[in-house]
Design a protein around this motif. Structure first.
Motif, short mmCIF file in Angstrom:
data_model
loop_
_atom_site.label_atom_id
_atom_site.label_comp_id
_atom_site.label_asym_id
_atom_site.label_seq_id
_atom_site.Cartn_x
_atom_site.Cartn_y
_atom_site.Cartn_z
N LEU A 180 0.83 -1.21 0.00
CA LEU A 180 0.00 0.00 0.00
C LEU A 180 0.86 1.25 0.00
N ASP A 181 1.94 1.24 0.79
CA ASP A 181 2.81 2.42 0.88
C ASP A 181 3.52 2.69 -0.45
N ARG A 182 3.78 1.65 -1.21
CA ARG A 182 4.44 1.85 -2.50
C ARG A 182 3.50 2.52 -3.50
N ASP A 183 2.22 2.46 -3.25
CA ASP A 183 1.21 3.11 -4.08
C ASP A 183 1.30 2.68 -5.54
N ILE A 184 1.60 1.41 -5.75
CA ILE A 184 1.59 0.90 -7.12
C ILE A 184 0.16 0.55 -7.49
N ARG A 185 -0.07 0.24 -8.75
CA ARG A 185 -1.43 -0.02 -9.19
C ARG A 185 -2.02 -1.23 -8.48
N TYR A 186 -3.31 -1.17 -8.28
CA TYR A 186 -4.01 -2.18 -7.48
C TYR A 186 -3.77 -3.58 -8.04
N GLY A 187 -3.89 -3.73 -9.35
CA GLY A 187 -3.71 -5.04 -9.95
C GLY A 187 -2.29 -5.55 -9.83
N ALA A 188 -1.31 -4.64 -10.01
CA ALA A 188 0.09 -5.05 -9.88
C ALA A 188 0.40 -5.50 -8.46
N ALA A 189 -0.14 -4.77 -7.48
CA ALA A 189 0.06 -5.16 -6.08
C ALA A 189 -0.61 -6.50 -5.79
N ARG A 190 -1.78 -6.71 -6.37
CA ARG A 190 -2.49 -7.98 -6.15
C ARG A 190 -1.70 -9.15 -6.73
N GLU A 191 -1.03 -8.92 -7.87
CA GLU A 191 -0.21 -9.97 -8.46
C GLU A 191 1.07 -10.19 -7.65
N ALA A 192 1.56 -9.13 -6.99
CA ALA A 192 2.79 -9.25 -6.20
C ALA A 192 2.56 -9.93 -4.86
N LEU A 193 1.35 -9.79 -4.31
CA LEU A 193 1.07 -10.28 -2.96
C LEU A 193 1.34 -11.78 -2.81
N PRO A 194 0.85 -12.67 -3.67
CA PRO A 194 1.12 -14.10 -3.47
C PRO A 194 2.61 -14.42 -3.55
N GLN A 195 3.35 -13.68 -4.39
CA GLN A 195 4.79 -13.92 -4.47
C GLN A 195 5.48 -13.48 -3.19
N ARG A 196 5.00 -12.38 -2.59
CA ARG A 196 5.59 -11.94 -1.32
C ARG A 196 5.33 -12.95 -0.20
N ILE A 197 4.11 -13.47 -0.18
CA ILE A 197 3.79 -14.49 0.83
C ILE A 197 4.65 -15.72 0.61
N ALA A 198 4.77 -16.13 -0.65
CA ALA A 198 5.58 -17.32 -0.97
C ALA A 198 7.03 -17.11 -0.59
N HIS A 199 7.54 -15.89 -0.79
CA HIS A 199 8.93 -15.60 -0.42
C HIS A 199 9.14 -15.76 1.09
N THR A 200 8.16 -15.32 1.86
CA THR A 200 8.25 -15.48 3.32
C THR A 200 8.32 -16.96 3.70
N VAL A 201 7.53 -17.78 3.00
CA VAL A 201 7.57 -19.22 3.25
C VAL A 201 8.93 -19.79 2.88
N LEU A 202 9.50 -19.35 1.75
CA LEU A 202 10.80 -19.85 1.32
C LEU A 202 11.90 -19.50 2.32
N VAL A 203 11.80 -18.32 2.92
CA VAL A 203 12.78 -17.95 3.94
C VAL A 203 12.72 -18.93 5.10
N GLN A 204 11.50 -19.30 5.49
CA GLN A 204 11.35 -20.29 6.57
C GLN A 204 11.94 -21.64 6.16
N MET A 205 11.72 -22.03 4.91
CA MET A 205 12.27 -23.30 4.42
C MET A 205 13.79 -23.30 4.49
N GLU A 206 14.38 -22.19 4.03
CA GLU A 206 15.85 -22.10 4.04
C GLU A 206 16.40 -22.15 5.46
N ARG A 207 15.70 -21.53 6.39
CA ARG A 207 16.16 -21.56 7.79
C ARG A 207 16.09 -22.97 8.38
#
Length: 701
Positions: free
Chosen positions: A336-363
């Motif tokens: 939200l703070d980046r103020d990018i377009r709604y659709g672009a942020a919606r497409e980025a959200l699942p990748q951000r969540i997945a990245h958080t999961v990958l960090v846990q996997m690596e740990r």
């Protein structure tokens, strides 16, 4: 190489120039035949490439067409010295013929130089004060396609006095029949500076009636396509006009200059996400067109985002990976703070969540790769979380709810629109769905704004926006979205703004367009409207655009101008009883001359006048229909007159034109437009008193 200087032969200069014209036409024909004879059967890898190449060849053949009634060249430059090796090679005294396109002979030597080439620039800008190394500039006169005259200017001869070009004046004052034509032979120095301005900058041209601003904008497109063809071929160009009649009127200019691929559209065409079946009253249209609506829409779009309160649990095999709610909230807030377009942020959200999961996997000692991240992003739990947190938005449905739900509108318009403004734009019968709603033109612009908030609008390389003074702030934003990474040419006249939301200043308009850095140029030399006509119309300027510089006609022919008081049915001149017989008589009189005739009247009086013309046996056209030698009269509603021109104009009942608008200021601007459509002559007929602002006393005040 350039054409050698005249040799000592017995025939005269005109005969030699005709020979060069015949040779140039033969060379152009040979160029076209060379393209037509190309065999591409064995040079393409597949049928797709073959289709593309065939289309390119077909376009090239069209561009090499020799238009029999269009001069192949219109000027000649004799230089004092050899031009730079990057342009041409030759001895002292090089000569170049300037035309609409490049023509070369069998050896590749130029017979005609494109008017846009650097070597052609002195044809438009050289003077005795600044000769630009030109010894002689020759202009040619044509009748049809036949070369019939020439005229020389010896720019390097200090003894020769400065004189107005007769051929130039004749070309400027030549009767207008049919669509708008190019002005490539008559471009003036101040116009040429705008035409050749760089692709990187936006230019705004303020120009009164007849100053050639539309032609300048079209020729700038042609020049930019010449100078930056590869780049603009990738990014595209667009000409935006006020209505379909105007676009039809100008549509032949660019093809005549060899440019076939420039798209033309209206603003309504650009924002046609829904079918427009409804209308707004002026008050509602003004609010909907206000730039504040952009913030209302932004709030409404972003309000769909819900901060998460539950964690996301991703199951992969025997392992469960948990992303806590506070981490999800941090991701959402960052987007939200980046103020990018709604659709672009919606497409980025699942990748951000997945990245958080990958960090846990690596740990935990695993070594996931990008394929694992993509798989996690597609996980059912992640997709469900994204749908709940950042749901999809339908722009049309969003706008419909804003305009039909008072509580929903109030929630997003608080502090932006007043209560009265909110009530003004609320629909009494909104329609059940976006498909059944009676959308207005202003609604379509709002939907376009909302669409861009969701997904970025494609940007073109260059956009020409004509009659810009009539756009609302939200319409400017819609156009600006089409050139965010490109440039624009903005054309207009503040005195001709006839919408309730008309532009008040170019600074304000350019801000809404997103082009604050644009350079504003003013054209004040009038080449189209006769002196007496523009002087009469300029009496309105103090009342409709105080401080604007009046147009100064440079035409030698003062034109024909007359104001006639028409008699009513009983021979009186009672207000409102303007007899169609007087109007018909004026049309018959002007049709005896060569050229087109436009009868301009208040929209409400058009049916009456149409009947009178038919009863008198005078066939006529509607705006946008093709003028022919048999039918040269066009009946023009005042609301459609903007941007059009006719050799002769009959203006019916000026006061009725003023009264046809919602307020006097807008009505006077509409009248100013109607008064300035004539190229050679104007007859004003009236039975009702003329507007007081047209009196000389009012003009002086």
């Amino acid at each position: 190489m350039s054409t050698p200087p005249d040799s000592a032969v017995s025939d005269g200069p005109l005969s030699r120039e005709r020979s060069h014209l015949a040779g140039s036409r033969a060379a152009l024909r040979a160029m076209r035949e060379d393209v037509e004879s190309l065999d591409i059967r064995d040079v393409t890898a597949n049928w797709v490439n073959a289709e593309v190449l065939a289309r390119q060849i077909d376009d090239r053949i069209k561009a090499l067409a020799d238009l029999s009634h269009t001069p192949l060249f219109f000027g000649r430059l004799d230089y004092l010295h050899a031009v730079g090796a990057d342009l041409a090679e030759g001895a002292r005294g090089e000569r170049f013929y300037i035309g609409r396109r490049h023509v070369h002979d069998a050896n590749g030597d130029p017979m005609v130089i494109d008017w846009r080439a650097p070597v052609s620039q002195p044809f438009y800008r050289a003077s005795r004060k600044t000769p630009m190394d030109v010894a002689l500039r020759r202009r040619f006169g044509y009748t049809g396609g036949d070369l019939t005259a020439y005229e020389d200017e010896h720019l390097s001869d200090p003894a020769e006095a400065e004189a107005t070009s007769k051929l130039l004046q004749q070309e400027i004052e030549r009767p207008r029949v049919g669509p708008m034509r190019d002005i490539v032979a008559t471009i003036q120095p101040e116009q040429d500076e705008i035409v050749r301005s760089g692709l990187g900058g936006t230019v705004c041209v303020q120009g009164g009636p007849g100053t050639g601003k539309t032609a300048v904008g079209l020729h700038r497109v042609a020049y930019l396509l010449y100078a930056h063809r590869d780049r603009l071929a990738r990014t595209g160009t667009l000409v935006i006009g006020p209505n379909a009649s105007f676009l039809h009127y100008i549509e032949q200019v660019l093809p005549a200059l060899g440019e076939l691929d420039v798209r033309q559209a209206t603003v309504d065409d650009l924002v046609a996400h829904v079918e427009v079946r409804g209308t707004d009253d002026a008050a509602a249209a003004v609010v909907k067109g206000d730039a504040r609506m952009a913030e209302v829409l932004r709030r409404a779009v972003r309000a769909h985002v819900t901060l998460p309160t539950e964690p996301v649990v991703v199951v992969r095999g025997s392992r469960r990976w948990r992303v806590p709610a506070h981490e999800l909230e941090s991701i959402v807030r960052e987007l939200l703070d980046r103020d990018i377009r709604y659709g672009a942020a919606r497409e980025a959200l699942p990748q951000r969540i997945a990245h958080t999961v990958l960090v846990q996997m690596e740990r935990s000692g695993e070594a996931p790769d990008d394929r694992v991240q993509d798989a996690v992003a597609r996980n059912t739990a992640v997709k469900a979380a994204v749908k709940a947190i950042w749901p999809p938005v339908d722009p049309a449905r969003l706008v419909l709810r804003l305009l039909s739900d008072a509580e929903y509108l109030a929630g997003h318009a608080e502090g932006i629109l007043t209560d009265d403004e909110q009530r003004t734009i609320l629909r009494t019968r909104p329609g059940r769905s976006p498909k059944t709603a009676a959308w207005s033109a202003a609604d379509a612009v709002l939907i376009d704004e909302a669409t861009d908030l969701v997904q970025r609008t494609h940007s073109l390389g260059h956009v020409v926006l004509d009659e810009a003074q009539d756009l609302s702030p939200m319409q400017y934003r819609a156009v600006g979205r089409r050139c965010t990474t490109g440039s624009a040419t903005v054309l207009g006249d503040l005195a001709q703004g006839t919408t309730p939301w008309a532009t008040r200043s170019w600074e304000e308009a350019l801000r809404h367009l997103g082009k604050r850095e644009a350079v504003v140029e003013e054209l004040t030399a009038g080449f189209r409207v006769p002196t007496d006509v523009i002087a009469y119309a300029s009496r309105l300027l103090p009342h409709i655009a105080p401080g604007l510089t009046p147009v100064a006609s440079v035409r030698e022919n003062p034109g024909f101008f007359e104001v006639r008081e028409a008699a009513g049915p009983s021979g009186t001149t009672a207000p409102g009883t303007g007899g169609p017989a007087d109007v018909v008589a004026a049309c018959e009189e002007l049709l005896r001359n060569e050229g087109s005739v436009g009868l301009i009247a208040a929209d409400a009086r058009v049916p009456l006048l149409a009947g009178a013309l038919e009863a008198a046996g005078l066939s006529h056209l509607a705006p946008g229909e093709e003028t022919t030698l048999a039918t040269r009269l066009t009946l023009v509603p005042a609301s459609l007159a903007k941007g059009l021109e006719y050799d002769y104009v009959v203006l019916d009942e000026p006061q009725a034109v003023v009264d046809g608008e919602p307020d006097e200021r807008t009505g006077l601007r509409r009248l100013y437009v109607a008064l300035t459509r004539a190229v050679s002559g104007l007859i004003v007929t009236h039975a009702a008193p003329l507007p007081a602002q047209l009196s000389e006393a009012a003009a002086v005040r």
